[in-house]
Design a protein around this motif. Structure first.
Motif, mmCIF file in Angstrom:
data_model
loop_
_atom_site.group_PDB
_atom_site.id
_atom_site.type_symbol
_atom_site.label_atom_id
_atom_site.label_comp_id
_atom_site.label_asym_id
_atom_site.label_seq_id
_atom_site.Cartn_x
_atom_site.Cartn_y
_atom_site.Cartn_z
ATOM 1 N N UNK A 246 50.276 -92.121 -41.565
ATOM 2 C CA UNK A 246 51.315 -92.492 -40.276
ATOM 3 C C UNK A 246 51.734 -91.199 -40.061
ATOM 4 N N UNK A 247 51.535 -89.899 -40.706
ATOM 5 C CA UNK A 247 52.034 -88.796 -40.356
ATOM 6 C C UNK A 247 51.179 -88.147 -38.857
ATOM 7 N N UNK B 27 60.245 -92.089 -40.880
ATOM 8 C CA UNK B 27 60.807 -92.708 -42.046
ATOM 9 C C UNK B 27 60.044 -92.143 -43.390
ATOM 10 N N UNK B 28 58.880 -91.795 -43.252
ATOM 11 C CA UNK B 28 57.958 -91.167 -44.239
ATOM 12 C C UNK B 28 58.803 -89.827 -44.613
ATOM 13 N N UNK B 29 58.957 -88.892 -43.759
ATOM 14 C CA UNK B 29 59.789 -87.610 -43.940
ATOM 15 C C UNK B 29 61.075 -87.875 -44.454
ATOM 16 N N UNK C 170 64.708 -100.653 -40.819
ATOM 17 C CA UNK C 170 64.628 -99.437 -41.402
ATOM 18 C C UNK C 170 64.515 -99.210 -42.771
ATOM 19 N N UNK D 17 65.143 -97.355 -37.636
ATOM 20 C CA UNK D 17 64.260 -96.388 -38.460
ATOM 21 C C UNK D 17 65.280 -95.437 -38.760
ATOM 22 N N UNK E 175 60.391 -85.435 -37.536
ATOM 23 C CA UNK E 175 59.652 -85.335 -38.721
ATOM 24 C C UNK E 175 59.430 -83.990 -39.129
ATOM 25 N N UNK F 116 51.312 -91.565 -46.418
ATOM 26 C CA UNK F 116 52.175 -90.686 -45.815
ATOM 27 C C UNK F 116 51.097 -89.945 -44.673
ATOM 28 N N UNK G 19 55.983 -104.149 -37.365
ATOM 29 C CA UNK G 19 55.953 -102.873 -37.950
ATOM 30 C C UNK G 19 56.616 -102.757 -39.298
ATOM 31 N N UNK H 81 60.936 -99.972 -44.057
ATOM 32 C CA UNK H 81 59.896 -99.018 -43.221
ATOM 33 C C UNK H 81 60.137 -97.472 -44.679
ATOM 34 N N UNK H 82 61.291 -97.499 -44.859
ATOM 35 C CA UNK H 82 61.821 -96.284 -45.830
ATOM 36 C C UNK H 82 61.036 -96.635 -47.363
ATOM 37 N N UNK I 85 63.809 -88.453 -51.632
ATOM 38 C CA UNK I 85 63.279 -88.410 -52.783
ATOM 39 C C UNK I 85 63.771 -87.072 -53.833
ATOM 40 N N UNK J 22 60.446 -82.255 -42.760
ATOM 41 C CA UNK J 22 59.763 -81.538 -43.828
ATOM 42 C C UNK J 22 60.166 -80.273 -43.858
ATOM 43 N N UNK K 88 62.059 -90.161 -46.283
ATOM 44 C CA UNK K 88 62.040 -90.727 -47.567
ATOM 45 C C UNK K 88 61.633 -89.490 -48.479
ATOM 46 N N UNK K 89 60.657 -88.586 -48.217
ATOM 47 C CA UNK K 89 60.426 -87.372 -49.096
ATOM 48 C C UNK K 89 61.806 -86.438 -49.178
ATOM 49 N N UNK L 227 56.783 -97.261 -47.270
ATOM 50 C CA UNK L 227 56.291 -95.796 -46.989
ATOM 51 C C UNK L 227 55.815 -95.223 -48.406
ATOM 52 N N UNK M 56 53.551 -101.071 -42.621
ATOM 53 C CA UNK M 56 53.635 -99.496 -43.066
ATOM 54 C C UNK M 56 52.746 -99.512 -44.259
ATOM 55 N N UNK N 61 58.362 -94.403 -35.643
ATOM 56 C CA UNK N 61 59.286 -95.080 -36.526
ATOM 57 C C UNK N 61 58.931 -94.830 -38.061
ATOM 58 N N UNK N 62 57.610 -95.209 -38.354
ATOM 59 C CA UNK N 62 56.978 -94.971 -39.700
ATOM 60 C C UNK N 62 56.900 -93.424 -40.112
ATOM 61 N N UNK N 63 56.458 -92.981 -39.133
ATOM 62 C CA UNK N 63 56.315 -91.486 -39.394
ATOM 63 C C UNK N 63 57.846 -90.661 -39.570
ATOM 64 N N UNK O 236 69.057 -94.667 -41.755
ATOM 65 C CA UNK O 236 68.513 -94.274 -43.271
ATOM 66 C C UNK O 236 69.370 -93.019 -43.952
#
Lengths: 280, 251
Positions: free
Chosen positions: B248-249, A180-182, B125, A208, A142, B245, B152, B128-129, A188, A146, A184-185, B132, B156, A176-178, A212
């Protein structure tokens, strides 16, 4: 969250150790049975020159051999896992894995260069609990995304995992969610993520960040799946056909962009980074 | 109650399934089918419901109540087409500014050959993407079994709520015992270590709220969901995804 930078540590590598002049051991390829000196394999990116079988490789060795010499700058190298759920025998398992892999966790992260071009890189370690995903694994990946987002860097990720780390229970699942968030950013912001699937890539990592990537490569014959073959056999009450869940099968089914022989991987990574470069 | 007794209860088939929650919580429900690419997955029920006057997209994993229905619903184990249908309906909700309630009750994503062939890992996956960064409020409600990545893939969310008798785990206790100790009969022991009950999940901050199952709990739950959606709808899309974010962070 970057804790510190540490000096490059040379991994204790089984094949390299065995190839020391004292032993000069002969190894048999598990695929074609050809006998050859261990040193020959190590020099050839651990690929059998007869049949192309890909031997296991340490996470650090992979970076060292595929990226420019001495270009790897590791970050968060000292971060180690805690037994958050007080799971029995987990502390022991962690210390054994550290000894076996000569790494502090199942992934190493940092920046490196290919033909001078800088990227962020993570590389998962086979000999550390088969690359299982604990909270520190997730934290390192993650943070790497970042960092890459902040500094406009592409990410090259070598994915290898038996799946979630059972000893960290649902906290492992949350990674997996954590991550995925990074991812995604990073996505983006229009930055490039190249995912390379190694043998094996399964479970929560497949479900995850491994799948991706903008482009997903795989090493030949790598086992790639969500459920492991034994679990599927239990569900189906039958044995699986030959080649099921192998990289070639996934490519046929449309889930992998390209299968790349390890000996061609450096050139492929270099081309793709160059094509997606934002530098002049 | 011991963790394993709680697991046995959620698997007993005696607890209400998602269908009853949809019936009790909403004033009307229009079911929508299909993933627009391969099939409709009966393990996942999706559609648009009215919560009072508020339109809400509902996505629920349904185990089925009778033997025939359980078979039809694949015992609540969704296939890639189910997760793709869920994502399609979530994107639709985002487009029309509807909040989303997901109701989760699954032993896990389906682990058969066809699920692998159609990319179970990728389907999860991709959810999830997308979840979020979805610019509409999401509440997830765990009502029974919360089996790993398959749960999961719908959770999310801005708020994760759990019934006091429900569970959420990275692996079944049998799976954990068999992998770690090569002995699935030690599942009850593994269940304690996995910290999968509502109370333990609350301590780990994996859930935001425990729903007591006593008294008129459907009407209470309905009010709570309505109140939470109303408050989440005051945030703009960027605030919402920044908050999600951060949620889950922290793990």
């Amino acid at each position: 969250m970057f804790l510190n930078k540490t000096m490059f540590l040379r991994p204790k590598n089984k094949l390299e150790d065995d190839a020391s002049p004292q032993t000069d051991r002969i190894i048999t390829c598990p695929s074609c049975r050809k006998k050859m000196p261990v040193k020959e394999i190590s020099d050839a990116l651990k690929v059998c020159d007869n049949c192309g079988y890909h031997f296991e490789m340490h996470a650090r060795e992979r970076i060292e051999k595929l990226f420019d010499a001495d270009s790897f700058e590791e970050i968060m190298a000292d971060l180690t896992s805690k037994n958050i759920l007080s799971f029995p025998d987990y502390d022991k398992k962690l210390s054994e894995s550290m000894t076996r892999s000569n790494e502090n966790e199942s992934v190493i992260v940092g920046t490196a260069r290919v033909n001078g071009r800088k990227c962020a890189v993570f590389s998962m370690e086979y000999y550390f609990m088969m690359g299982s995903m604990g909270a520190v694994t997730g934290e390192k990946i993650t943070s790497l995304f970042e960092h890459a987002t902040e500094h406009d860097l592409p990410v090259v990720g070598f994915c290898l995992s038996g799946g979630a780390r059972i000893q960290e229970g649902v906290i492992s699942l949350m990674q997996m969610a954590k991550v995925s968030g990074a991812v995604e950013k990073h996505d983006r912001k229009g930055l490039f993520y190249l995912s390379v699937l190694l043998n094996p890539t399964t479970g929560g990592v497949t479900a995850s960040f491994a799948t991706q990537g903008d482009i997903i490569l795989a090493e030949p014959n790598a086992l790639i799946g969500f459920a492991g073959p034994r679990v599927i056999e239990q569900t189906m009450r039958r044995s699986l056909p030959k080649g099921f869940q192998r990289a070639e099968f996934l490519k046929d089914k449309g889930f992998v962009d390209k299968i790349v022989d390890r000996r061609d991987l450096r050139d492929t990574i270099s081309s793709l980074l160059s094509i997606h470069s934002k530098e002049e | 109650m011991e963790a394993y007794e709680i697991i046995s209860a959620v698997r007993s088939g005696k607890r209400p399934t998602a269908a009853l929650f949809i019936e009790r919580l909403f004033d009307s429900f229009i079911e929508l089918y299909g993933d627009r690419s391969f099939a409709d997955d009966p393990a996942i029920v999706g559609g648009i419901a009215l919560l009072g006057e508020m339109p809400v997209t509902v996505i629920a994993i349904e185990k089925g109540s009778s033997v025939d229905e359980r078979v039809k619903r694949n015992f609540g184990s969704a296939k890639p087409e189910g997760y793709k249908k869920a994502l399609r309906l979530m994107k639709q909700a985002e487009k029309f500014g509807r909040p989303i309630l997901t109701i989760i009750d699954t032993p896990g994503a389906y682990s058969g050959m066809e699920a692998e062939e159609r990319g179970q890992g990728y389907a999860i996956s991709n959810n999830l993407l997308n979840m979020i960064s979805l610019k509409t409020p999401i509440i997830s409600l765990f009502i029974g079994e919360g089996g790993s990545g398959g749960a999961l893939a719908l959770a999310v969310s801005d708020e994760v709520w759990i019934l006091e008798g429900a569970v959420y785990s990275v692996i079944s206790p049998e799976g954990a015992a068999s992998i770690l100790w090569k002995d699935s009969s030690k599942a009850d022991e593994a269940a304690n270590y996995l910290k999968l009950t509502a109370d333990e999940l609350d301590k780990l901050k994996v859930v935001d709220k425990i729903i007591k199952e006593s008294g008129p709990f459907y009407s209470r739950l309905k009010k709570d969901i309505s109140k939470k959606f109303t408050s989440l709808l005051t945030l703009d899309g960027e605030e919402l995804i920044d908050k999600r974010y951060a949620r889950f962070r922290k793990y």
